[in-house]
Motif scaffolding. Structure first.
Motif, PDB file in Angstrom:
ATOM      1  N   THR A  52      15.384  25.125   2.332  1.00  0.00           N
ATOM      2  CA  THR A  52      16.576  25.384   1.526  1.00  0.00           C
ATOM      3  C   THR A  52      17.100  24.084   0.909  1.00  0.00           C
ATOM      4  O   THR A  52      16.836  22.992   1.421  1.00  0.00           O
ATOM      5  CB  THR A  52      17.687  26.023   2.383  1.00  0.00           C
ATOM      6  N   GLN A 101      31.819  27.764   4.433  1.00  0.00           N
ATOM      7  CA  GLN A 101      30.674  27.783   3.521  1.00  0.00           C
ATOM      8  C   GLN A 101      30.780  28.998   2.635  1.00  0.00           C
ATOM      9  O   GLN A 101      31.763  29.743   2.695  1.00  0.00           O
ATOM     10  CB  GLN A 101      29.343  27.663   4.254  1.00  0.00           C
ATOM     11  N   GLY A 102      29.774  29.226   1.786  1.00  0.00           N
ATOM     12  CA  GLY A 102      29.883  30.271   0.774  1.00  0.00           C
ATOM     13  C   GLY A 102      30.078  31.666   1.341  1.00  0.00           C
ATOM     14  O   GLY A 102      30.896  32.442   0.845  1.00  0.00           O
ATOM     15  N   ARG A 103      29.345  31.970   2.392  1.00  0.00           N
ATOM     16  CA  ARG A 103      29.393  33.352   2.899  1.00  0.00           C
ATOM     17  C   ARG A 103      30.755  33.695   3.470  1.00  0.00           C
ATOM     18  O   ARG A 103      31.117  34.869   3.537  1.00  0.00           O
ATOM     19  CB  ARG A 103      28.264  33.589   3.882  1.00  0.00           C
ATOM     20  N   ASN A 187      19.694  32.698  -7.859  1.00  0.00           N
ATOM     21  CA  ASN A 187      18.833  32.177  -6.796  1.00  0.00           C
ATOM     22  C   ASN A 187      17.702  33.140  -6.441  1.00  0.00           C
ATOM     23  O   ASN A 187      16.524  32.770  -6.470  1.00  0.00           O
ATOM     24  CB  ASN A 187      19.710  31.874  -5.571  1.00  0.00           C
ATOM     25  N   ASP A 216      29.442  33.723  -8.657  1.00  0.00           N
ATOM     26  CA  ASP A 216      28.921  33.079  -7.459  1.00  0.00           C
ATOM     27  C   ASP A 216      28.401  31.743  -7.982  1.00  0.00           C
ATOM     28  O   ASP A 216      27.346  31.665  -8.604  1.00  0.00           O
ATOM     29  CB  ASP A 216      27.819  33.944  -6.838  1.00  0.00           C
ATOM     30  N   SER A 256      29.520  27.883  -2.518  1.00  0.00           N
ATOM     31  CA  SER A 256      28.999  27.133  -1.386  1.00  0.00           C
ATOM     32  C   SER A 256      28.870  25.683  -1.825  1.00  0.00           C
ATOM     33  O   SER A 256      28.027  25.354  -2.658  1.00  0.00           O
ATOM     34  CB  SER A 256      27.637  27.683  -0.972  1.00  0.00           C
ATOM     35  N   LYS A 259      25.533  23.389  -1.969  1.00  0.00           N
ATOM     36  CA  LYS A 259      24.591  23.258  -3.085  1.00  0.00           C
ATOM     37  C   LYS A 259      25.187  22.238  -4.068  1.00  0.00           C
ATOM     38  O   LYS A 259      25.102  21.044  -3.834  1.00  0.00           O
ATOM     39  CB  LYS A 259      24.338  24.614  -3.744  1.00  0.00           C
ATOM     40  N   ARG A 398       9.800  30.439  -1.845  1.00  0.00           N
ATOM     41  CA  ARG A 398      10.632  29.439  -2.495  1.00  0.00           C
ATOM     42  C   ARG A 398      10.425  28.073  -1.852  1.00  0.00           C
ATOM     43  O   ARG A 398      10.520  27.940  -0.635  1.00  0.00           O
ATOM     44  CB  ARG A 398      12.105  29.843  -2.372  1.00  0.00           C
TER      45      ARG A 398
HETATM   46  N1  F0G Z   1      25.249  32.634  -2.944  1.00  0.00           N
HETATM   47  C1  F0G Z   1      24.080  32.077  -3.284  1.00  0.00           C
HETATM   48  C2  F0G Z   1      23.542  32.279  -4.664  1.00  0.00           C
HETATM   49  C3  F0G Z   1      23.380  31.302  -2.343  1.00  0.00           C
HETATM   50  O1  F0G Z   1      22.232  30.740  -2.702  1.00  0.00           O
HETATM   51  C4  F0G Z   1      23.932  31.133  -1.051  1.00  0.00           C
HETATM   52  C5  F0G Z   1      23.222  30.367  -0.051  1.00  0.00           C
HETATM   53  C6  F0G Z   1      25.163  31.713  -0.754  1.00  0.00           C
HETATM   54  C7  F0G Z   1      25.795  32.465  -1.735  1.00  0.00           C
HETATM   55  C8  F0G Z   1      25.815  31.552   0.585  1.00  0.00           C
HETATM   56  O2  F0G Z   1      26.287  30.263   0.801  1.00  0.00           O
HETATM   57  O3  F0G Z   1      24.938  29.398   2.721  1.00  0.00           O
HETATM   58  O4  F0G Z   1      27.106  28.350   2.081  1.00  0.00           O
HETATM   59  O5  F0G Z   1      27.065  30.573   3.154  1.00  0.00           O
HETATM   60  N2  F0G Z   1      22.020  30.080  -0.162  1.00  0.00           N
HETATM   61  C9  F0G Z   1      21.239  29.242   0.738  1.00  0.00           C
HETATM   62  C10 F0G Z   1      19.822  29.227   0.264  1.00  0.00           C
HETATM   63  C11 F0G Z   1      21.402  29.543   2.183  1.00  0.00           C
HETATM   64  O6  F0G Z   1      18.949  28.806   1.020  1.00  0.00           O
HETATM   65  O7  F0G Z   1      19.574  29.597  -0.889  1.00  0.00           O
HETATM   66  P1  F0G Z   1      26.334  29.615   2.267  1.00  0.00           P
END
Ligand code: F0G
Length: 450
Positions: A52, A101-103, A187, A216, A256, A259, A398
């Motif tokens: 990641t 974090q994002g989630r 993504n 997002d 998040s 990134k 990926r």
């Molecule tokens: N939205 C997208 C488009 C993401 O790619 C991710 C996380 C999240 C939300 C959630 O964010 O991890 O901070 O809670 N993507 C990582 C990845 C984990 O490997 O693509 P998060």
């Protein structure tokens, strides 16, 4: 320096972390002990970790200085105000709600607006976004443009949303749609960008039906760079300007900071709606923390504030996008099937095309990811049937590139390993799932060869 064509890392290395070289026998044993799930490996057993790009990047000396400056006051810390001002400066939303974090931002947003009978459209939901929507009983609907589902198509904005599909959904079920989401970059669909033109068209449809639009925004800066490079009339615009226009087309965002915040942890929910913000802050206090720190330490808020200033730097973005394309273009030239053109943060190998003898139900992406690890200690991530079950439109592996972390020779090594595995693709075998949890199964499922 316009006369030179080599695009260099716009930084030098300040502190180094050793990586450990293992033998094929050691990797075979480690993978077997992990139940053929790369998430279950110890990271010391991985040589080049492309699992990641999230939270795995290198921070700058100024970010580390911010870590030292962090003020850990429970309420009203100066670190909070620096963070809030940095977010507002780029995105302009009235309310900024910090999360760990994002989630966590997704969880709070969908707890407020989701629920049974609701449907939430997105160009493509990422795994946690889909899971958080579904956890409330709502439906997560992916409506990317058709080119976005064809790995070999060279369309410049494969992350775009299918605007006709959005209009059709709203015409039929407007009352069931609480919010429209657009993920920049897309993504799950290959790290592909969304054009300003598409965002404007989505905005217009949202206005027609009186619906809020949320971004997002995880990889907003990479998206803005692609807009500048590929969209007519954008070539001379400063990146922060493009970001502000993207944000101005939306009513809020989830983010998040792991990134394009260039930080190791953090995120936020932002919006303009006072009532939504109040509900979100009440949930935040329940699960994350007080609204001036959310789920974060003051030092994390500082690292993100500084990261947001660095991520929109043109020299950084030119290097970032070029170094991802360097990997993708070399593999493409070697005949390895992958999602074209390269995404911003990752290269996505097309396992269905590389392994036509392994049907999707035999998990070609997982089989390929395991082979890359055994061959060269490279850890990638399946984005396909393991991750999304019957929602998977493609079976991809990926190779996500942590920000400012690996050098060109690391990537040259990756190119060699992937090419070697591709040369003996016909020898790879499919897998079956041995154990799996009910949701987000890719994190903990175990597998066995067929
Ligand atoms: N939205 C997208 C488009 C993401 O790619 C991710 C996380 C999240 C939300 C959630 O964010 O991890 O901070 O809670 N993507 C990582 C990845 C984990 O490997 O693509 P998060």
């Amino acid at each position: 320096m316009a006369e030179f064509t080599t695009i260099i890392e716009p930084f030098r290395i300040h502190s180094v972390e050793p990586i450990r070289i293992t033998t094929r026998e050691e990797r075979d044993a480690a993978l077997a002990a992990a139940g053929l799930n790369l998430f279950s490996l110890r990271s010391e057993d991985v040589l080049i970790d492309l699992l990641t790009d999230s939270g795995t990047g290198a921070m700058s000396s100024e970010q580390w200085a911010g870590i030292q400056r962090g003020d850990e006051s429970y309420a009203g810390s100066p670190s909070w105000f620096r963070f809030r001002d940095a977010v507002v400066e780029l995105f302009g939303f009235a309310h900024v709600i910090p999360t760990h974090q994002g989630r966590a931002a997704e969880k709070i947003l969908f707890s407020v607006v989701g629920g049974p009978g609701k449907v939430i459209p997105n160009n493509t939901h990422f795994d946690t976004t889909r899971a958080n929507v579904e956890f409330t009983g709502a439906e997560a609907l992916d409506i990317p443009v058709a080119e976005g589902r064809v790995p070999s198509s060279e369309h410049p904005f494969k992350g775009n949303m299918d605007v006709d599909a959005l209009r059709a959904l709203l015409a039929e079920r407007a009352d069931d749609v609480p919010v429209v989401m657009v993920t920049v970059t897309n993504n799950s669909g290959g790290g592909q960008p969304v054009s300003l033109e598409n965002l404007r068209a989505v905005r217009a449809v949202c206005d027609e039906f009186g619906k809020p639009l949320f971004l997002d925004g995880c990889r907003f800066a990479e998206n803005a760079w692609f807009v500048r490079e590929r969209e007519a009339g954008q070539a001379d615009r400063p990146i922060p300007d493009i970001v502000r226009e993207m944000a101005a087309l939306a009513d809020g965002m989830t983010m998040s900071a792991k990134k394009d915040g260039l930080a190791n942890i953090g995120g936020w929910l932002a919006c303009n709606d006072d009532a939504l913000a109040e509900q979100a802050r009440n949930l935040l206090i329940l699960t994350e923390g007080f609204p001036t720190y959310g789920g974060l330490a003051g030092r994390d808020l500082e690292a993100i504030a500084q990261g947001l200033a660095e991520v929109v730097d043109e020299d950084y973005l030119r290097y970032r996008i070029r170094s991802t394309a360097y990997l993708g273009d070399a593999l493409h030239a070697a005949g390895v099937p992958l999602v074209r053109p390269s995404g911003g943060h990752a290269v996505y190998l097309d396992a269905r095309a590389l392994l036509p003898h392994i049907p999707p139900e035999q998990l070609p992406g997982q089989a390929l990811a395991c082979a890359l690890y055994v061959e060269g200690g490279i850890r990638g991530c399946e984005i396909g049937t393991v991750m999304f079950g019957e929602h998977a439109a493609m079976d991809l592996v990926r190779l996500a590139i942590p920000r400012r972390t690996y050098t060109q020779s690391h990537i040259d090594y990756v190119i060699e390993v992937v090419t070697a595995v591709a040369a003996r693709a016909s020898e790879l075998r499919g897998l079956r799932i041995v154990t799996a949890p009910p949701a987000l199964r890719h994190f903990t499922a175990t597998f066995a060869p067929l």
